[in-house]
Design an enzyme around this catalytic site. Sequence first.
Site, PDB file in Angstrom:
ATOM      1  N   HIS A 256     -72.573  84.409   9.449  1.00  7.50           N
ATOM      2  CA  HIS A 256     -72.538  85.294   8.153  1.00  7.50           C
ATOM      3  C   HIS A 256     -73.934  86.260   8.298  1.00  7.50           C
ATOM      4  O   HIS A 256     -74.588  85.964   9.298  1.00  7.50           O
ATOM      5  CB  HIS A 256     -72.765  84.158   6.871  1.00  7.50           C
ATOM      6  CG  HIS A 256     -73.779  83.148   7.184  1.00  7.50           C
ATOM      7  ND1 HIS A 256     -73.664  82.221   7.949  1.00  7.50           N
ATOM      8  CD2 HIS A 256     -74.872  83.544   7.017  1.00  7.50           C
ATOM      9  CE1 HIS A 256     -74.839  81.356   7.773  1.00  7.50           C
ATOM     10  NE2 HIS A 256     -75.582  82.079   7.300  1.00  7.50           N
TER      11      HIS A 256
ATOM     12  N   CYS B 200     -96.345  69.328  13.782  1.00  7.12           N
ATOM     13  CA  CYS B 200     -97.431  70.108  13.564  1.00  7.12           C
ATOM     14  C   CYS B 200     -97.981  70.930  15.000  1.00  7.12           C
ATOM     15  O   CYS B 200     -97.406  71.092  15.609  1.00  7.12           O
ATOM     16  CB  CYS B 200     -98.806  69.542  13.072  1.00  7.12           C
ATOM     17  SG  CYS B 200     -99.553  68.342  13.948  1.00  7.12           S
TER      18      CYS B 200
END
Length: 691
Positions: free
Chosen positions: A610, A411
């Site tokens: 990709h 966090c």
Amino acid sequence: MATETVAKPRTSARVHVQKFGTFLSGMIMPNIGAFIAWGLITALFIEKGWLPVPQLGGFGETNGVPNTGLVGPMITYLLPLLIGYTGGKMVYDVRGGVVGAIGTMGVIVGAGIPMFIGAMIMGPLGGWTMKKIDSLWDGKIRPGFEMLVNNFSAGIWGALLAMLGFFAIAPVVSAFSTGAGNVVQFLVNNGLLPLTSIFIEPAKVLFLNNAINHGVLTPLGIQQSLDQGKSILFLLEANPGPGLGLLLAYMFFGKGAAKASAPGAAIIHFLGGIHEIYFPYVLMRPLLILATIAGGMTGIATLAITNSGLVAPAAPGSIFAVLAQTSRDSYLGVILAVLLATAVSFLVASVIMKTTKHSDEVDLNDATSRMEQMKGKKSSVASTLTGAGAAAGAGGVGVLAGPVRNIVFACDAGMGSSAMGASVLRNKIKAAGFPDVKVTNASIANLNDTYDVVVTHQDLTERAKPATSSAVHYSVDNFMNSPRYDEIVELVRESNTEGSAATEGPDAGAGTPGGASATGPATAAAAGTAAAGTAVGSSESDAPRAGTGEILARESVVLNGSATTRDAAIDEAGRLLLARGAVDEDYVRAMHEREQSVSTYMGSFLAIPHGTNAAKDHIRKSAVSVIRYPEGIDWNGKQVKFVVGVAGINNEHLHILSSIAKVFTNKEQVARLEAATSEDEILELFGKVNA
């Protein structure tokens, strides 16, 4: 074809602000214990404290000599030096911390007042400038003289920074502190301070709470506390009342999982001080931010009317921490501020929830259910990839390199929602029979690429990915009972089960691109190529094999690539796809964009570049290219010897990705690839990829 320009992913202004705020609060948060110690000593031993002690509180005289006590030196020297050291260390490790502390001493002495803001400037400045200076003679120092040069360079530059702080920075920061204090006093005198909730409450939900509280309000509050013995600023953000009122409204008027989880969230928020726990409840119904704003304004107005405040920061924002730091004359006002803020927030939230409709509130698992409905069946691996990496909403994915052994819940500050989330996850994983799987929590600023799985709030995933690109990412919107937790447990179970793809072969877990089951590698690799038109989460058995044509052709295999850099290797793999007529030039550019956002390094010397999800329209047919680099090339600090370019329509290329993954989970097979002398050997090793 050479790609001349590489489009970099856009980063939102909110993320930039979060990063800056995180950096500021990162200098304060590690030192909160020192602030609490100072606050307790102040509350107990000053002249107006509970147990006045002249020698400790710094009042009166002993044998005719004024008592300095602990309070003054701690706030004047200890805390700013700790902040300066921490700031420098964040930039340039211990060496930067030392130089930052030296520079901070200059502003401390030059200003004569607690220099928290000055420390937050001089600390990072000292670390950054020392790093730049060291780079000037990096690798040029004769052996045996390193210590001499390092020590004297740090000493000389630290002395210069101390003088810069004394003569130049201290006056500027003093003027700023005075001006900021005057602004706060103006707001108080004119009854305008409650209006700050209009900005503070929305900023909290955007995970700027630590930046606001510890980066801005704490330094100003400390100065006010020294002058007046207490400060209202410590409770502008830390008041637990607004969040508690919101959660109480969910307890009475919420529905489904939101209502069921609200009581536990309220306990953790109010007693544990983890305010992030209620943020998802606001995000489910953004209009409810009005309730927390109203509650915050009420709390601040109550504090102003009763002239109440805290003597030091309350961290975490638990009611216990608030009461522990409350000034001796402010208990009534502080308690009223919390209670009235809770009541107003509850009333406003209740009205909103009763008079408006919001279908998303019915079930926190709704998004997961819709995903599984589209897929047509439940799959833990598909859930992992769509919910964790690609489907986290941030557009990227990591893949497993073996059994899950190390999970981190991250966090903003590393001590709030992450600690609670890690506890929930740890218990679930232990109950599933995997006590050896390590579950920790950390701040996003302290993440590194050593974790198997990273869990963050969905608003923070974008910030966590760059430092942990090799991990599988899970985004959650509820810290109490997110369905993602069960998916992680299932991933742990499958990846640690004997016979799974992640554990089979002599090189299991050694940087392989494997997934979580026998079909996991295909799914994991396919998830990495979701941008290339893949249906994320489909298993190998889903991939059509008949009539797909030749996906990996002999002419698309190169035994000795000519590229020497990562970007050139992406271009080389892309040119082979272009030559096959599988893609257009825009797809190759998209391959670079993907690499900029999330690394496609898979482990075992393999990278699978990709395109992005937006580039699927630039694919004409499925194809794969394979290039070997015997000497290896640098891929973001990792050595890559095999680059596999991928473009796929639907699921046509999944079976070859499965073959590639299985080959690279086996050290012997990788060795055979390295030793191959013909393209046919490469094709044979990858198996029936065109069946």
